[in-house]
Design a protein around this motif. Structure first.
Motif, PDB file in Angstrom:
ATOM      1  N   PRO A   1       0.807  -1.166  -0.321  1.00 25.83           N
ATOM      2  CA  PRO A   1      -0.238  -0.128   0.063  1.00 25.83           C
ATOM      3  C   PRO A   1       0.816   1.504   0.228  1.00 25.83           C
ATOM      4  N   ASN A   2       1.957   1.125   0.742  1.00 24.66           N
ATOM      5  CA  ASN A   2       2.666   2.748   0.776  1.00 24.66           C
ATOM      6  C   ASN A   2       3.179   2.624  -0.602  1.00 24.66           C
ATOM      7  N   ILE A   3       3.674   1.918  -1.449  1.00 24.87           N
ATOM      8  CA  ILE A   3       4.071   2.059  -2.851  1.00 24.87           C
ATOM      9  C   ILE A   3       2.869   2.366  -3.726  1.00 24.87           C
ATOM     10  N   GLN A   4       1.680   1.610  -3.591  1.00 20.17           N
ATOM     11  CA  GLN A   4       0.704   2.057  -4.407  1.00 20.17           C
ATOM     12  C   GLN A   4       0.277   3.532  -4.239  1.00 20.17           C
ATOM     13  N   THR A   5       0.628   4.012  -3.289  1.00 16.97           N
ATOM     14  CA  THR A   5       0.291   5.682  -3.118  1.00 16.97           C
ATOM     15  C   THR A   5       1.249   6.348  -4.233  1.00 16.97           C
ATOM     16  N   PHE A   6       2.357   5.892  -4.649  1.00 18.82           N
ATOM     17  CA  PHE A   6       3.071   6.513  -5.575  1.00 18.82           C
ATOM     18  C   PHE A   6       2.398   6.255  -6.880  1.00 18.82           C
ATOM     19  N   ARG A   7       1.778   4.805  -7.204  1.00 19.82           N
ATOM     20  CA  ARG A   7       1.133   4.739  -8.423  1.00 19.82           C
ATOM     21  C   ARG A   7      -0.068   5.661  -8.727  1.00 19.82           C
ATOM     22  N   THR A   8      -0.652   5.953  -7.594  1.00 20.07           N
ATOM     23  CA  THR A   8      -2.018   6.762  -7.378  1.00 20.07           C
ATOM     24  C   THR A   8      -1.521   8.218  -7.834  1.00 20.07           C
ATOM     25  N   GLN A   9      -0.318   8.449  -7.194  1.00 21.02           N
ATOM     26  CA  GLN A   9       0.022   9.913  -7.295  1.00 21.02           C
ATOM     27  C   GLN A   9       0.679  10.180  -9.045  1.00 21.02           C
ATOM     28  N   MET A  10       1.172   9.242  -9.472  1.00 21.89           N
ATOM     29  CA  MET A  10       1.608   9.122 -10.713  1.00 21.89           C
ATOM     30  C   MET A  10       0.740   9.827 -11.830  1.00 21.89           C
ATOM     31  N   ASP A  11      -0.396   9.492 -11.521  1.00 24.59           N
ATOM     32  CA  ASP A  11      -1.608  10.107 -12.565  1.00 24.59           C
ATOM     33  C   ASP A  11      -1.848  11.426 -12.503  1.00 24.59           C
ATOM     34  N   THR A  12      -1.363  12.078 -11.434  1.00 28.04           N
ATOM     35  CA  THR A  12      -1.489  13.790 -11.532  1.00 28.04           C
ATOM     36  C   THR A  12      -0.333  13.968 -11.425  1.00 28.04           C
ATOM     37  N   SER A  13       0.908  13.543 -11.606  1.00 27.78           N
ATOM     38  CA  SER A  13       2.056  13.932 -11.372  1.00 27.78           C
ATOM     39  C   SER A  13       2.804  14.701 -12.794  1.00 27.78           C
ATOM     40  N   ARG A  14       3.310  15.764 -12.753  1.00 28.43           N
ATOM     41  CA  ARG A  14       3.964  16.214 -13.853  1.00 28.43           C
ATOM     42  C   ARG A  14       5.193  16.442 -13.980  1.00 28.43           C
ATOM     43  N   SER A  15       5.940  16.650 -15.129  1.00 30.92           N
ATOM     44  CA  SER A  15       7.256  16.809 -15.163  1.00 30.92           C
ATOM     45  C   SER A  15       7.666  18.223 -15.172  1.00 30.92           C
ATOM     46  N   ILE A  16       8.986  18.484 -14.600  1.00 29.91           N
ATOM     47  CA  ILE A  16       9.217  19.872 -14.828  1.00 29.91           C
ATOM     48  C   ILE A  16       9.127  20.539 -16.051  1.00 29.91           C
ATOM     49  N   PRO A  17       9.139  22.018 -15.881  1.00 37.24           N
ATOM     50  CA  PRO A  17       8.869  22.756 -17.149  1.00 37.24           C
ATOM     51  C   PRO A  17       9.915  22.432 -18.340  1.00 37.24           C
ATOM     52  N   SER A  18       9.543  22.110 -19.685  1.00 39.36           N
ATOM     53  CA  SER A  18      10.391  21.566 -20.639  1.00 39.36           C
ATOM     54  C   SER A  18      11.300  22.643 -21.367  1.00 39.36           C
ATOM     55  N   VAL A  19      12.031  23.483 -20.367  1.00 42.01           N
ATOM     56  CA  VAL A  19      13.020  24.352 -20.941  1.00 42.01           C
ATOM     57  C   VAL A  19      14.336  24.126 -20.505  1.00 42.01           C
ATOM     58  N   LYS A  20      15.374  24.380 -21.433  1.00 36.52           N
ATOM     59  CA  LYS A  20      16.721  23.839 -21.247  1.00 36.52           C
ATOM     60  C   LYS A  20      17.298  24.529 -19.863  1.00 36.52           C
ATOM     61  N   GLU A  21      16.578  25.858 -19.730  1.00 36.71           N
ATOM     62  CA  GLU A  21      17.374  26.630 -18.575  1.00 36.71           C
ATOM     63  C   GLU A  21      16.757  26.312 -17.265  1.00 36.71           C
ATOM     64  N   TRP A  22      16.076  25.118 -17.223  1.00 33.33           N
ATOM     65  CA  TRP A  22      15.069  24.857 -15.986  1.00 33.33           C
ATOM     66  C   TRP A  22      16.107  24.775 -14.651  1.00 33.33           C
ATOM     67  N   GLU A  23      17.098  23.890 -14.933  1.00 30.87           N
ATOM     68  CA  GLU A  23      17.982  23.831 -13.716  1.00 30.87           C
ATOM     69  C   GLU A  23      18.440  25.089 -12.892  1.00 30.87           C
ATOM     70  N   THR A  24      18.817  26.232 -14.043  1.00 26.79           N
ATOM     71  CA  THR A  24      19.341  27.385 -13.427  1.00 26.79           C
ATOM     72  C   THR A  24      18.018  28.375 -12.521  1.00 26.79           C
ATOM     73  N   VAL A  25      16.948  28.070 -13.403  1.00 26.94           N
ATOM     74  CA  VAL A  25      15.934  28.669 -12.919  1.00 26.94           C
ATOM     75  C   VAL A  25      15.383  28.290 -11.424  1.00 26.94           C
ATOM     76  N   ALA A  26      15.271  26.916 -11.422  1.00 28.32           N
ATOM     77  CA  ALA A  26      15.197  26.106  -9.957  1.00 28.32           C
ATOM     78  C   ALA A  26      15.803  26.570  -9.151  1.00 28.32           C
ATOM     79  N   LYS A  27      17.383  26.828  -9.398  1.00 30.92           N
ATOM     80  CA  LYS A  27      18.125  27.320  -8.492  1.00 30.92           C
ATOM     81  C   LYS A  27      17.873  28.638  -8.122  1.00 30.92           C
ATOM     82  N   GLN A  28      17.649  29.602  -8.684  1.00 29.80           N
ATOM     83  CA  GLN A  28      16.860  30.865  -8.386  1.00 29.80           C
ATOM     84  C   GLN A  28      15.740  30.683  -7.687  1.00 29.80           C
ATOM     85  N   ILE A  29      14.966  29.932  -7.772  1.00 28.00           N
ATOM     86  CA  ILE A  29      13.830  29.757  -7.158  1.00 28.00           C
ATOM     87  C   ILE A  29      13.930  29.555  -5.536  1.00 28.00           C
ATOM     88  N   SER A  30      14.669  28.489  -5.332  1.00 34.07           N
ATOM     89  CA  SER A  30      15.159  28.003  -4.171  1.00 34.07           C
ATOM     90  C   SER A  30      16.139  29.101  -3.238  1.00 34.07           C
TER      91      SER A  30
END
Length: 420
Positions: free
Chosen positions: A359-388
């Motif tokens: 059941p603890n792993i099944q939670t991840f299966r449920t969450q996968m249905d509404t999980s999204r990938s990070i923004p598809s921009v090549k500069e994301w890692e730099t922007v993510a650091k700026q956000i942090s």
């Protein structure tokens, strides 16, 4: 150094492809007994474990010899850059999802679209919706999800019951209320650990609140009301002492002791809790999807993991695609999970009882249905650091939220427009 890397990669690729066009593509190397050599680069711990999957593939394909090289994540960029320049890279390469846009834009990954009929495991409908966005770039199939992960809420069932929660919090209001009541226990206890150093930390909450963070025109939305409201909510946990601002506490032991009765993490933490806290029984802890903004709202999380791609200079594309297809057979993905605890990328593999009965792993299966990938921009890692960094200024430095986010938005747009 990083700002120089991407334009340098593009220049190197142009020069390399000119040379490749003049000299033609080499045939796949062979062993002394005539077997075709397939070169595979895996990253980090997965690169080391991947070699254990090779014998079965070779037994099914006796005309192929697979050579796996494990590359530390820390120097993988430099290693790949050198490989592009020298045209001496692998056939198959493991790619972190955040790398796909920058390498694909530079032309370092082959388009595998023509192989989907022969190898149906490469088709997008095998995979979760969130991971499909990192399979293609400019309508080219450049990566196939290999393993994936997402983040969910870990919580102490017994301690939440003591403050009136028989189930995990389901909304932002419930999460704040439960964490507040848990903190009221005193004696150095907190309500929740929110890892503000995690550069993906704000994304699930921002998405739940209607913020796209970066729009389709590559414009940052980090000072707009939906994101501002998100940061106001998250920063309140720190400002009110419900979550530790800076902590040298060890997460899993603190979870066991009840000091940190809730935290957000990935599937690796399931095994950590079981291994490090054997005294903690199943009725004392569990996992749940990320609380939604409001009752009836959609829970969201970040989809991570790695893709497998075929390198631009591959000498053995046909066998490379065959190997990637093999790794994504449902039964092979189950074996990979049992070896590494990495979660399957194919939805079919999740039908196996090893996941159904956990059941603890099944939670991840449920969450996968509404999980999204990070923004598809090549500069994301730099922007993510700026956000942090900006969030740290708000919760530690005490700066005004709107002022800090205005500065962040300007900084992020500069990064996005300059190509970082």
């Amino acid at each position: 150094m990083k700002k120089m890397w991407k334009p340098l990669l593009a220049c190197v690729l142009i020069f390399s492809f000119v040379l490749a066009g003049c000299g033609g593509k080499d045939e796949a190397a062979t062993t002394s007994d005539g077997k075709r050599i397939l070169k595979v680069w895996g990253m980090g711990a997965e690169g080391t474990a991947l070699a254990k999957m090779v014998p079965d593939f070779e037994a099914k394909n006796p005309d192929i010899t697979v050579q796996v090289q494990a590359i530390p994540w820390g120097n993988a960029h430099d290693k790949l850059l050198t490989a592009v320049a020298s045209q001496s890279g692998p056939d198959v390469v493991q790619m972190g999802m955040s790398w796909i846009p920058e390498f694909a834009e530079a032309g370092a990954l082959q388009d595998l679209s023509s192989y989907t009929e022969k190898y149906p495991n490469l088709k997008a409908d095998n995979y979760f919706k969130g991971s499909r966005t990192k399979m293609t770039y400019n309508d080219k199939l450049v990566g196939v999800p290999w393993y994936i992960d997402t983040r969910v809420l870990f919580y102490r069932k017994d301690l939440l019951k003591q403050v009136g929660y028989n189930e995990a919090p389901k909304t932002w209001a419930e999460l704040k209320d439960a964490a507040t009541k848990l903190t009221a226990r005193g004696k150095g206890n907190y309500g929740i650990l929110l890892d503000s150093k995690d550069q993906l930390f704000t994304l699930p909450f921002a998405w739940e609140n209607g913020s796209e963070v970066i729009d389709s025109n590559n414009q940052a939305l980090l000072n707009q009301p939906p994101y501002v409201e998100t940061i106001q909510y998250l920063s309140s946990f720190f400002k009110e002492g419900i979550a530790p601002t800076q902590s040298d506490m060890q997460l899993i032991p603190s979870f066991g002791e009840g000091i940190l009765p809730m935290f957000i993490s990935g599937p690796w933490s399931v095994n950590q809790v079981k291994t490090e806290l054997p005294e903690l029984k199943s009725d004392q802890w569990g996992t749940a999807v990320i609380p939604a903004k409001e009752e009836g709202g959609e829970s969201m999380s970040v989809l991570g993991g790695s893709n497998m791609s075929v390198f631009s200079s591959a000498k053995n594309t046909e066998d490379a695609v065959k190997f990637i297809s093999y790794l994504n057979e449902p039964d092979v993905q189950v074996k990979w999970y049992e070896l590494t605890q990495d979660l399957p990328s194919t939805t079919k593999a999740w039908e196996n009882k090893v996941f159904q009965d956990n059941p603890n792993i099944q939670t991840f299966r449920t969450q996968m249905d509404t999980s999204r990938s990070i923004p598809s921009v090549k500069e994301w890692e730099t922007v993510a650091k700026q956000i942090s960094d900006a969030f740290d200024q708000i919760v530690v430095g005490g700066t005004d939220i709107q002022t800090q986010l205005d500065q962040l938005n300007e900084q992020a747009n500069s990064t996005l427009q300059s190509g970082s």
